[in-house]
Design a protein around this motif. Structure first.
Motif, PDB file in Angstrom:
ATOM      1  N   TRP A 134     -38.082  10.417   0.448  1.00 16.73           N
ATOM      2  CA  TRP A 134     -39.413  10.800  -0.029  1.00 16.73           C
ATOM      3  C   TRP A 134     -40.351  11.166   1.115  1.00 16.73           C
ATOM      4  CZ3 TRP A 134     -41.124   7.290  -4.736  1.00 16.73           C
ATOM      5  CH2 TRP A 134     -40.207   7.486  -5.784  1.00 16.73           C
ATOM      6  N   TYR A 139     -37.133  17.274  -0.975  1.00 20.87           N
ATOM      7  CA  TYR A 139     -36.539  16.450  -2.020  1.00 20.87           C
ATOM      8  C   TYR A 139     -37.552  16.052  -3.092  1.00 20.87           C
ATOM      9  CZ  TYR A 139     -32.454  15.793   1.036  1.00 20.87           C
ATOM     10  OH  TYR A 139     -31.332  15.995   1.818  1.00 20.87           O
ATOM     11  N   VAL A 140     -38.807  15.842  -2.706  1.00 21.36           N
ATOM     12  CA  VAL A 140     -39.832  15.373  -3.644  1.00 21.36           C
ATOM     13  C   VAL A 140     -40.088  16.401  -4.748  1.00 21.36           C
ATOM     14  CG1 VAL A 140     -42.260  14.664  -3.852  1.00 21.36           C
ATOM     15  CG2 VAL A 140     -40.898  13.906  -1.898  1.00 21.36           C
ATOM     16  N   MET A 180     -42.881   7.901 -10.357  1.00 21.53           N
ATOM     17  CA  MET A 180     -42.394   7.705  -8.997  1.00 21.53           C
ATOM     18  C   MET A 180     -42.737   6.305  -8.487  1.00 21.53           C
ATOM     19  SD  MET A 180     -43.250  11.422  -7.250  1.00 21.53           S
ATOM     20  CE  MET A 180     -42.613  10.925  -5.631  1.00 21.53           C
ATOM     21  N   SER A 191     -36.437   4.633  -0.170  1.00 19.62           N
ATOM     22  CA  SER A 191     -36.615   5.960   0.427  1.00 19.62           C
ATOM     23  C   SER A 191     -36.029   5.913   1.829  1.00 19.62           C
ATOM     24  CB  SER A 191     -38.101   6.324   0.492  1.00 19.62           C
ATOM     25  OG  SER A 191     -38.281   7.538   1.214  1.00 19.62           O
ATOM     26  N   SER A 330     -45.304  15.226   1.706  1.00 19.39           N
ATOM     27  CA  SER A 330     -44.648  14.116   2.403  1.00 19.39           C
ATOM     28  C   SER A 330     -45.577  12.913   2.509  1.00 19.39           C
ATOM     29  CB  SER A 330     -44.207  14.555   3.804  1.00 19.39           C
ATOM     30  OG  SER A 330     -43.229  15.562   3.729  1.00 19.39           O
ATOM     31  N   ALA A 333     -45.923  11.329  -1.150  1.00 24.58           N
ATOM     32  CA  ALA A 333     -44.715  10.625  -1.597  1.00 24.58           C
ATOM     33  C   ALA A 333     -44.386   9.440  -0.701  1.00 24.58           C
ATOM     34  CB  ALA A 333     -43.537  11.590  -1.648  1.00 24.58           C
ATOM     35  N   ALA A 337     -43.785   5.723  -2.029  1.00 26.27           N
ATOM     36  CA  ALA A 337     -42.539   5.017  -1.717  1.00 26.27           C
ATOM     37  C   ALA A 337     -42.802   3.605  -1.210  1.00 26.27           C
ATOM     38  CB  ALA A 337     -41.732   5.804  -0.684  1.00 26.27           C
TER      39      ALA A 337
END
Length: 360
Positions: A134, A139-140, A180, A191, A330, A333, A337
């Motif tokens: 994450w 990827y997010v 999430m 993560s 980034s 997320a 995380a």
């Protein structure tokens, strides 16, 4: 590549005097290196598809003459990746720059890996982990991509539009953020970067995770016959199951518009990307083919990673975002995380993320 070049020279022996040299150049820097000196640049070169627009705009590439022939031989997603304004500008080489689910079948049934709920339940019950990075916006995107919320490039090709903080209809941005956060707090989730994921696979702490074909050999060595791969699972969001999305990408072969031998350069590019050599590339390096005949062959069916990537392709989107996309996602997320330790409003965090993504 040297093997492919030599076969090209042998096949056309006596037709021309060939002097072909092969030099290594990082694909991610190809655009900047080439545009810095087009007239002295390579006649034929490999590059990642997200550089296509800039190369075409700079005049580094001309539309391909036998475009229909090339299109008919390749996956539609790869053709789209090589196309600008309905013109094919490059030859598709691979269709494997994406991600999917790896899992150890000792711990999961095929039914369990269809949902993230099932994966996390098994991981936590066994004291193991499902991981995903994450800290990487790449990827997010998975959580937002199939919700109806949008992100992409504006017509200027530089700035982004984004509705990930939308709060008026359908699945809202805050629904995704709450989903999430719930995942982040599950003891079966962590993560981890791609390197940390692989380390966990090797030491036994990680039994499932999201990654790409580049890790297939190492994972197979660690899990052996228990190695399995599949499309990404669905996840719970606002009382429904949402299929996780993915960014996709391709490697392309370009012919320098300033080549002194454009006809032969085009023939070499087409040779490098033809069915036989894409099959060779898969056999020697495990790279996923864009050529339809190779992609549908029995060999691919025997490759769990490539097969999973092709299965995920139905839910993927070409990576077409500007540079301001990466850091705000980034940061958002990464905080989720950690369990949102500051307690800051999720909607406010979404608004700040979108403000950063769409900054001019």
């Amino acid at each position: 590549m040297n093997k492919i070049i030599q076969s090209f020279i042998s096949n056309h022996q006596g037709e021309a005097d060939f002097q072909i040299s092969f030099e290594v150049q990082g694909e991610s820097q190809c655009k900047d290196v080439l545009i810095g000196g087009l007239e002295d640049g390579a006649d034929v070169f490999t590059f990642a598809d997200d550089q296509l627009n800039a190369l075409a705009a700079a005049g580094a590439l001309d539309p391909i003459e036998n475009a229909d022939e090339i299109k008919n031989k390749n996956l539609s997603s790869a053709v789209d990746a090589a196309t600008v304004n309905d013109h094919l500008y490059a030859y598709p080489l691979t269709a494997d720059n994406g991600y999917f689910l790896y899992y150890n079948k000792q711990y999961f049934s095929e039914e369990q890996v269809k949902t993230l709920d099932g994966i996390l339940k098994s991981a936590s019950a066994n004291g193991k982990l499902f991981t995903m990075d994450w800290t990487s916006a790449w990827y997010v995107y998975s959580f937002f991509g199939n919700t109806g919320l949008q992100v992409g490039l504006n017509d200027d090709g530089i700035t982004n539009y984004c509705t990930w903080n939308q709060s008026d209809e359908g699945i809202k941005g805050i629904d995704v953020a709450q989903a999430m956060l719930k995942i982040a707090k599950n003891p079966g989730f962590a993560s981890k970067t791609d390197e940390e994921f692989l380390e966990g696979v090797k030491n036994g702490s990680v039994i499932a995770g999201v990654s790409g074909v580049w890790n297939s050999v190492a994972i197979k060595e660690a899990w052996g016959e228990n190695t399995r791969a599949a499309k990404l699972p669905t996840y719970s969001c606002n009382n429904r199951q949402v299929q996780m999305a993915s960014f996709s990408g391709c490697k392309l072969i370009g012919v320098n518009a300033y080549s002194k031998h454009p006809k032969w350069a085009a023939r070499l590019a087409e040779w490098i990307t033809d069915e036989e050599n894409q099959r060779l590339r898969f056999e020697m390096r495990g790279q996923g083919p864009s050529n339809t005949a190779v992609a549908e062959s029995g060999e691919i069916e025997q490759s769990p990673a490539i097969a999973a990537l092709l299965e995920q392709s139905e839910f993927s989107q070409l990576q077409r975002v500007g540079g301001k996309f990466w850091d705000p996602v980034s940061e958002f997320a990464g905080n989720i995380a950690k369990g949102n330790p500051s307690g800051q409003s999720l909607q406010k965090q979404l608004d700040e993320m979108v403000e950063g993504i769409t900054a001019r």
